[in-house]
Design a protein around this motif. Structure first.
Motif, PDB file in Angstrom:
ATOM      1  N   THR A 191      65.568  47.213  10.499  1.00  0.00           N
ATOM      2  CA  THR A 191      65.796  46.861   9.085  1.00  0.00           C
ATOM      3  C   THR A 191      65.688  45.367   8.820  1.00  0.00           C
ATOM      4  OG1 THR A 191      68.184  46.739   9.497  1.00  0.00           O
ATOM      5  CG2 THR A 191      67.307  48.855   8.722  1.00  0.00           C
ATOM      6  N   ASP A 192      65.105  44.606   9.730  1.00  0.00           N
ATOM      7  CA  ASP A 192      64.994  43.147   9.566  1.00  0.00           C
ATOM      8  C   ASP A 192      64.031  42.829   8.420  1.00  0.00           C
ATOM      9  OD1 ASP A 192      64.823  40.445   9.745  1.00  0.00           O
ATOM     10  OD2 ASP A 192      64.318  40.374  11.876  1.00  0.00           O
ATOM     11  N   SER A 193      64.577  42.394   7.287  1.00  0.00           N
ATOM     12  CA  SER A 193      63.754  42.158   6.098  1.00  0.00           C
ATOM     13  C   SER A 193      62.880  40.913   6.230  1.00  0.00           C
ATOM     14  CB  SER A 193      64.648  42.003   4.861  1.00  0.00           C
ATOM     15  OG  SER A 193      65.571  40.940   5.039  1.00  0.00           O
ATOM     16  N   ALA A 194      63.132  40.072   7.231  1.00  0.00           N
ATOM     17  CA  ALA A 194      62.350  38.851   7.397  1.00  0.00           C
ATOM     18  C   ALA A 194      60.928  39.138   7.859  1.00  0.00           C
ATOM     19  CB  ALA A 194      63.051  37.918   8.397  1.00  0.00           C
ATOM     20  N   ILE A 195      60.734  40.250   8.526  1.00  0.00           N
ATOM     21  CA  ILE A 195      59.402  40.618   9.027  1.00  0.00           C
ATOM     22  C   ILE A 195      59.096  42.069   8.641  1.00  0.00           C
ATOM     23  CG2 ILE A 195      59.168  38.980  10.933  1.00  0.00           C
ATOM     24  CD1 ILE A 195      60.455  41.061  12.755  1.00  0.00           C
ATOM     25  N   PRO A 196      58.904  42.334   7.345  1.00  0.00           N
ATOM     26  CA  PRO A 196      58.749  43.722   6.875  1.00  0.00           C
ATOM     27  C   PRO A 196      57.576  44.454   7.514  1.00  0.00           C
ATOM     28  CG  PRO A 196      58.102  42.141   5.183  1.00  0.00           C
ATOM     29  CD  PRO A 196      58.775  41.358   6.261  1.00  0.00           C
ATOM     30  N   GLN A 197      56.461  43.777   7.700  1.00  0.00           N
ATOM     31  CA  GLN A 197      55.287  44.430   8.290  1.00  0.00           C
ATOM     32  C   GLN A 197      55.556  44.837   9.739  1.00  0.00           C
ATOM     33  OE1 GLN A 197      51.223  42.852   7.384  1.00  0.00           O
ATOM     34  NE2 GLN A 197      51.225  42.420   9.581  1.00  0.00           N
ATOM     35  N   HIS A 198      56.183  43.953  10.482  1.00  0.00           N
ATOM     36  CA  HIS A 198      56.532  44.241  11.869  1.00  0.00           C
ATOM     37  C   HIS A 198      57.558  45.368  11.943  1.00  0.00           C
ATOM     38  CE1 HIS A 198      56.690  42.262  16.063  1.00  0.00           C
ATOM     39  NE2 HIS A 198      57.212  43.461  16.153  1.00  0.00           N
ATOM     40  N   VAL A 199      58.516  45.348  11.039  1.00  0.00           N
ATOM     41  CA  VAL A 199      59.540  46.394  11.012  1.00  0.00           C
ATOM     42  C   VAL A 199      58.920  47.751  10.688  1.00  0.00           C
ATOM     43  CG1 VAL A 199      61.531  47.239   9.701  1.00  0.00           C
ATOM     44  CG2 VAL A 199      61.488  44.888  10.527  1.00  0.00           C
ATOM     45  N   ALA A 200      57.931  47.770   9.813  1.00  0.00           N
ATOM     46  CA  ALA A 200      57.253  49.030   9.491  1.00  0.00           C
ATOM     47  C   ALA A 200      56.607  49.629  10.746  1.00  0.00           C
ATOM     48  CB  ALA A 200      56.206  48.800   8.411  1.00  0.00           C
ATOM     49  N   VAL A 201      56.040  48.765  11.573  1.00  0.00           N
ATOM     50  CA  VAL A 201      55.445  49.245  12.820  1.00  0.00           C
ATOM     51  C   VAL A 201      56.528  49.735  13.769  1.00  0.00           C
ATOM     52  CG1 VAL A 201      54.044  48.609  14.816  1.00  0.00           C
ATOM     53  CG2 VAL A 201      53.459  47.736  12.552  1.00  0.00           C
ATOM     54  N   ARG A 202      57.648  49.040  13.835  1.00  0.00           N
ATOM     55  CA  ARG A 202      58.763  49.497  14.671  1.00  0.00           C
ATOM     56  C   ARG A 202      59.215  50.895  14.251  1.00  0.00           C
ATOM     57  NH1 ARG A 202      62.587  44.039  14.614  1.00  0.00           N
ATOM     58  NH2 ARG A 202      61.381  42.818  16.157  1.00  0.00           N
ATOM     59  N   GLN A 203      59.365  51.090  12.969  1.00  0.00           N
ATOM     60  CA  GLN A 203      59.790  52.393  12.476  1.00  0.00           C
ATOM     61  C   GLN A 203      58.760  53.469  12.807  1.00  0.00           C
ATOM     62  OE1 GLN A 203      60.254  51.489   8.330  1.00  0.00           O
ATOM     63  NE2 GLN A 203      62.267  50.511   8.591  1.00  0.00           N
TER      64      GLN A 203
END
Length: 426
Positions: A191-203
């Motif tokens: 849920t780290d909003s600082a890196i939304p694109q990276h977080v989307a890949v994590r999810q």
């Protein structure tokens, strides 16, 4: 390669290189490579399809061109279906669908529905299925209904295991790199909003692992190769989550030592399986190949050793002797059921090659020299084996050479009156 390219595009080259290294040393890859089946191929197709769909989704969300890679995804899904059936597109669809739903990306989900993509999918996959149905009546029912829906929902298939089997196997065969990825179990990681694109890949990667685990844990039948589609996304998660834990120079050395140990464990598995020949009948096959002459039939009694024809370089199929009229054969998921099922699509060939024990002596009498392979001591059931030449014995199986021209064998087989009988008795 698809994991590296996808990660480099959306998370940067450093994460891409790290994910590739982790993926290359996973012990489960080394274990899966020891099986002569299609599990590795379909896992690669599923991984590439899922990554292509995710790439198309992210491109669409950023207003970038996505249709070409979407067509690629549909084509890869068709290859996955050809490799091993419906899971080639069911699992990628499940992963992408759940990922988009969890992120509330309904427009993206609609954008991934492509009529040209569907046409490409059918163009690649459909011809083979239609050709098989045309040649073997009932193939589509057997392939889709029996081998997919019935096998998924019914019991009685081989290697029944509890629900937790795959999570345990995946965790065990992801060590020791998994020990660095404690961050995977923290909510902030996703849920780290600082890196939304990276977080989307994590999810996305987390959903991919979860979907594969849950999907294949539902049936009772569980084989290790089925879980291979979860290896790549889990490797990505371990590589990404371990970055912070191994950031210090001293820990960097331990991190690379961990990967080296993981690779050594995988190589140890390969070496161990190479040395341990308990499941191989190589010596039996080589012994048969050294003395076998084309035209001499080979009979297997109550067993089917898949590797013997390969090592012996046989050009003709072997005869398999068993009680093929026993209705219990259809109830057990083993080599007998596989052979019997295959016989349904080639009844004339099955009638010639699948023999009953009562018909074996007459079949041996028809030719001067033949070969018999059996597990255990069957000389009481087949007295003529006591008079035959023992050529090789390995792992409880014995290879005999039968010469019906010899008077003792001729008498034991009761060859009088057979096509070879007159010449054999002289």
């Amino acid at each position: 390669m698809s994991l590296y390219l996808f990660t480099r595009r959306w998370c940067g080259p450093q994460v891409a290189r790290r994910a590739l290294w982790v993926l290359l040393v996973q012990p489960l890859f080394y274990v899966g490579a020891q099986f002569a089946n299609l599990d590795m191929l379909v896992a690669g197709c599923i991984t590439a399809t899922t990554l292509a769909l995710a790439h198309a989704a992210l491109c669409f969300e950023q207003g970038q061109p996505h249709r070409r890679v979407l067509l690629l995804a549909y084509g890869l899904a068709a290859l996955g279906v050809l490799a091993k059936g419906l899971i080639g597109f069911v699992i990628p669809s499940m992963v992408i669908g759940l990922w988009l739903v969890l992120r509330w990306r309904w427009r993206t989900a609609l954008a991934l529905l492509s009529l040209p993509g569907l046409a490409l999918f059918l163009l690649v996959a459909a011809p083979w299925f239609l050709a098989m149905q045309q040649r073997f009546e009932g193939f589509l029912h057997y392939f889709f209904v029996v081998q997919h829906f019935q096998r998924f929902s019914a019991g009685g298939f081989n290697n029944a295991q509890p629900f937790w089997f795959y999570p345990a196997v995946l965790a065990l065969l992801s060590l020791p790199a998994l020990l660095w990825a404690r961050g995977l179990f923290e909510r902030a990681y996703y849920t780290d909003s600082a890196i939304p694109q990276h977080v989307a890949v994590r999810q996305f990667m987390a959903v991919a692992v979860a979907c594969v685990l849950v999907f294949f844990s539902l049936p009772q039948s569980k084989l290790i190769g089925y879980i291979l589609p979860a290896v790549a996304p889990l490797a990505w998660l371990m590589a990404d989550a371990s970055q912070k834990a191994s950031a210090a120079p001293s820990r960097q050395r331990w991190w690379w030592a961990t990967l080296a140990l993981s690779a050594l464990l995988g190589l140890a598995v390969v070496v161990g399986l190479t040395v341990d020949q308990r499941h191989s009948r190589r010596s039996l096959g080589l012994a048969l190949g050294e003395r076998h002459v084309p035209g001499q039939p080979v009979f297997m009694l109550k067993t089917y050793l898949y590797d013997v024809p390969f090592y012996a370089r046989l050009q003709e199929p072997v005869f398999v002797v068993d009680d093929w009229n026993n209705p219990e054969i259809a109830l057990r998921d083993n080599w007998r059921k596989e052979v019997a099922d295959a016989g349904q699509f080639a009844p004339k060939l099955a009638a010639r090659l699948l023999l009953t024990p009562e018909s074996l002596p007459a079949a041996l009498c028809r030719v001067p020299v033949s070969w018999v392979i059996a597990a255990g001591d069957l000389r009481e059931r087949y007295p003529f084996l006591a008079l035959a030449e023992v050529v090789n014995t390995a792992r409880g199986e014995t290879l005999w050479r039968i010469d019906s021209r010899q008077s003792a064998q001729f008498t034991a087989l009761n060859c009088a009156g057979t096509p070879n009988g007159d010449s054999a008795g002289k």
